[in-house]
Design a protein around this motif. Structure first.
Motif, PDB file in Angstrom:
ATOM      1  N   ALA A   1       0.826  -0.959   0.244  1.00 30.98           N
ATOM      2  CA  ALA A   1       0.076   0.075   0.056  1.00 30.98           C
ATOM      3  C   ALA A   1       0.913   1.435   0.146  1.00 30.98           C
ATOM      4  O   ALA A   1       1.563   1.367   0.965  1.00 30.98           O
ATOM      5  CB  ALA A   1      -1.049   0.081   1.233  1.00 30.98           C
ATOM      6  N   LEU A   2       0.818   2.047  -1.047  1.00 27.14           N
ATOM      7  CA  LEU A   2       1.597   3.419  -1.136  1.00 27.14           C
ATOM      8  C   LEU A   2       0.491   4.513  -0.812  1.00 27.14           C
ATOM      9  O   LEU A   2      -0.213   4.540  -1.581  1.00 27.14           O
ATOM     10  CB  LEU A   2       2.201   3.272  -2.615  1.00 27.14           C
ATOM     11  CG  LEU A   2       3.131   2.750  -2.981  1.00 27.14           C
ATOM     12  CD1 LEU A   2       2.962   1.103  -3.019  1.00 27.14           C
ATOM     13  CD2 LEU A   2       3.864   2.705  -4.579  1.00 27.14           C
ATOM     14  N   HIS A   3       1.128   5.254   0.183  1.00 28.35           N
ATOM     15  CA  HIS A   3       0.377   6.299   0.591  1.00 28.35           C
ATOM     16  C   HIS A   3       1.080   7.642   0.127  1.00 28.35           C
ATOM     17  O   HIS A   3       2.140   7.850   0.488  1.00 28.35           O
ATOM     18  CB  HIS A   3       0.137   6.287   1.999  1.00 28.35           C
ATOM     19  CG  HIS A   3      -0.775   5.070   2.444  1.00 28.35           C
ATOM     20  ND1 HIS A   3      -2.263   5.377   2.369  1.00 28.35           N
ATOM     21  CD2 HIS A   3      -0.701   3.794   2.948  1.00 28.35           C
ATOM     22  CE1 HIS A   3      -2.576   3.976   2.960  1.00 28.35           C
ATOM     23  NE2 HIS A   3      -1.549   3.052   3.206  1.00 28.35           N
ATOM     24  N   LEU A   4       0.325   8.418  -0.862  1.00 29.60           N
ATOM     25  CA  LEU A   4       0.791   9.547  -1.190  1.00 29.60           C
ATOM     26  C   LEU A   4      -0.047  10.705  -0.687  1.00 29.60           C
ATOM     27  O   LEU A   4      -1.272  10.437  -0.194  1.00 29.60           O
ATOM     28  CB  LEU A   4       1.071   9.628  -2.723  1.00 29.60           C
ATOM     29  CG  LEU A   4       1.743   8.659  -3.274  1.00 29.60           C
ATOM     30  CD1 LEU A   4       0.779   7.440  -3.848  1.00 29.60           C
ATOM     31  CD2 LEU A   4       2.168   9.201  -4.677  1.00 29.60           C
ATOM     32  N   ARG A   5       0.514  11.918  -0.810  1.00 26.79           N
ATOM     33  CA  ARG A   5      -0.288  13.248  -0.242  1.00 26.79           C
ATOM     34  C   ARG A   5      -0.029  14.034  -1.614  1.00 26.79           C
ATOM     35  O   ARG A   5       1.064  14.375  -2.033  1.00 26.79           O
ATOM     36  CB  ARG A   5       0.371  13.972   0.838  1.00 26.79           C
ATOM     37  CG  ARG A   5      -0.210  15.214   1.286  1.00 26.79           C
ATOM     38  CD  ARG A   5      -1.662  15.138   1.700  1.00 26.79           C
ATOM     39  NE  ARG A   5      -1.744  14.061   2.807  1.00 26.79           N
ATOM     40  CZ  ARG A   5      -2.975  13.841   3.368  1.00 26.79           C
ATOM     41  NH1 ARG A   5      -3.948  14.434   3.079  1.00 26.79           N
ATOM     42  NH2 ARG A   5      -2.856  12.922   4.465  1.00 26.79           N
ATOM     43  N   LEU A   6      -1.292  14.296  -2.226  1.00 28.33           N
ATOM     44  CA  LEU A   6      -1.127  15.311  -3.370  1.00 28.33           C
ATOM     45  C   LEU A   6      -0.663  16.836  -2.955  1.00 28.33           C
ATOM     46  O   LEU A   6      -1.280  17.322  -2.141  1.00 28.33           O
ATOM     47  CB  LEU A   6      -2.580  15.486  -3.931  1.00 28.33           C
ATOM     48  CG  LEU A   6      -3.226  14.277  -4.549  1.00 28.33           C
ATOM     49  CD1 LEU A   6      -4.423  14.499  -5.367  1.00 28.33           C
ATOM     50  CD2 LEU A   6      -2.135  13.413  -5.451  1.00 28.33           C
ATOM     51  N   GLU A   7      -0.039  17.313  -3.850  1.00 31.57           N
ATOM     52  CA  GLU A   7       0.469  18.803  -3.714  1.00 31.57           C
ATOM     53  C   GLU A   7      -0.757  19.604  -3.936  1.00 31.57           C
ATOM     54  O   GLU A   7      -0.847  20.706  -3.241  1.00 31.57           O
ATOM     55  CB  GLU A   7       1.748  18.989  -4.606  1.00 31.57           C
ATOM     56  CG  GLU A   7       3.021  18.101  -4.348  1.00 31.57           C
ATOM     57  CD  GLU A   7       3.560  18.815  -3.077  1.00 31.57           C
ATOM     58  OE1 GLU A   7       3.292  19.425  -2.438  1.00 31.57           O
ATOM     59  OE2 GLU A   7       4.541  17.871  -2.621  1.00 31.57           O
TER      60      GLU A   7
END
Length: 303
Positions: A193-199
């Motif tokens: 599970a890759l957790h990202l935060r959008l700019e």
């Protein structure tokens, strides 16, 4: 052509397909393929690719290299520059990979579907209820990569990769036949599970690459690790890697499925539906008009 027609008829026999791709020693075969595919011997390489072509519509015309060192080198091939342009619209989340759209649409609370009548819950997929909560009533798209497709995946938007969770498991086939027969299949298989935060807007985003038979290794640029069934850990991997839209995140050793999760407010682009073939960079979801409130900027749980 006759051989391809025979192949198609055999693969369309669901009972036979399920038997040949699941009622076998899946993990042992997967480990064997991992070893065999990396043999750097021209005769083995050429024979393997020739057999592969018999069973798939393999197109290597976009490959960056004209020749490959091994079957594995062919599976994980890079493409020529510009082969996958990413939609530049900042209001659009792009597809991270080539694939065929499977189940997609709105998340019902924390429940989604792998196939009609076969639900699963996000906390089981992510292995963490707190991280799953960020996607309650959100939006999702399942993207299945066939063996002949381009197997690298990219950032759907400008973002920061903040955390990776590796979950060990089985290697069931993830084709539509298996998804209609094996309950909670995605939650059973090895996955990350890759957790990202959008700019843009601060919205969370999750990409979940799921392994399958013959396909159980994942390489990520942000982590100097090869994630696989015998990876000893740690399995919770915090990171802080900025990525630009279209930037390569990593690759499957062979190919499988990526599930994209976005929070409430995102919506599918018109025409995105089960059965659609997409390419990396094509529009997948629309971003919400309003940014995320300042108090909701966490990734769902502590790292």
């Amino acid at each position: 052509m006759k051989l391809h027609n025979l192949r198609d008829r055999l693969l369309q026999q669901e009972d036979l397909n399920f038997l040949l791709t699941n009622r076998v020693p899946r993990i042992a075969l997967t480990r064997f393929m991992g070893w065999f595919s990396q043999i750097r011997q021209p005769l083995v390489r050429d024979a393997s690719i020739a057999v592969w072509r018999l069973f798939t519509e393999l197109d290597l015309s976009e490959a960056r290299k004209p020749r490959f060192d091994s079957l594995h080198d062919c599976f994980t091939r890079e493409l020529k520059p510009g082969a996958r342009p990413f939609d530049p619209d900042p209001e659009v989340l792009a597809s991270p990979c080539d694939g065929i759209v499977g189940a997609c649409g709105e998340v019902a609370g924390l429940q989604v579907w792998q196939a009609k009548g076969f639900p699963y819950r996000l906390e089981d997929l992510f292995g963490d209820p707190a991280r799953a909560e960020a996607f309650r009533d959100g939006c999702y798209v399942t993207l299945r990569l066939t063996s002949a497709m381009y197997h690298r995946f990219h950032a759907p938007h400008d973002a920061r990769l903040q955390h990776v969770t590796h979950l060990t498991g089985d290697t069931w086939n993830v084709n539509p036949i298996a998804l209609k027969r094996v309950e909670r299949l995605f939650c059973r298989n090895e996955r990350a599970a890759l957790h990202l935060r959008l700019e843009r807007g601060g919205h969370p985003l999750a990409l979940v690459p799921v392994a399958a038979i013959l396909v159980a290794s994942l390489r990520l640029h942000a982590l100097d690790l090869l994630l696989h069934g015998r990876y000893p850990g740690p399995h919770e991997l915090p990171c802080d890697a900025p990525v630009d839209k279209g930037q390569e995140l990593g690759w499957f050793q062979h190919g499988s499925t990526i599930i994209v999760f976005a929070p409430k407010g995102f919506r599918l682009v018109e025409g995105v539906a089960t059965g659609l073939r997409v390419r990396a960079g094509q529009p997948l979801m629309h971003l919400p008009e309003d940014p995320l409130p300042a108090g909701d900027q966490g990734v769902g749980s502590t790292s």
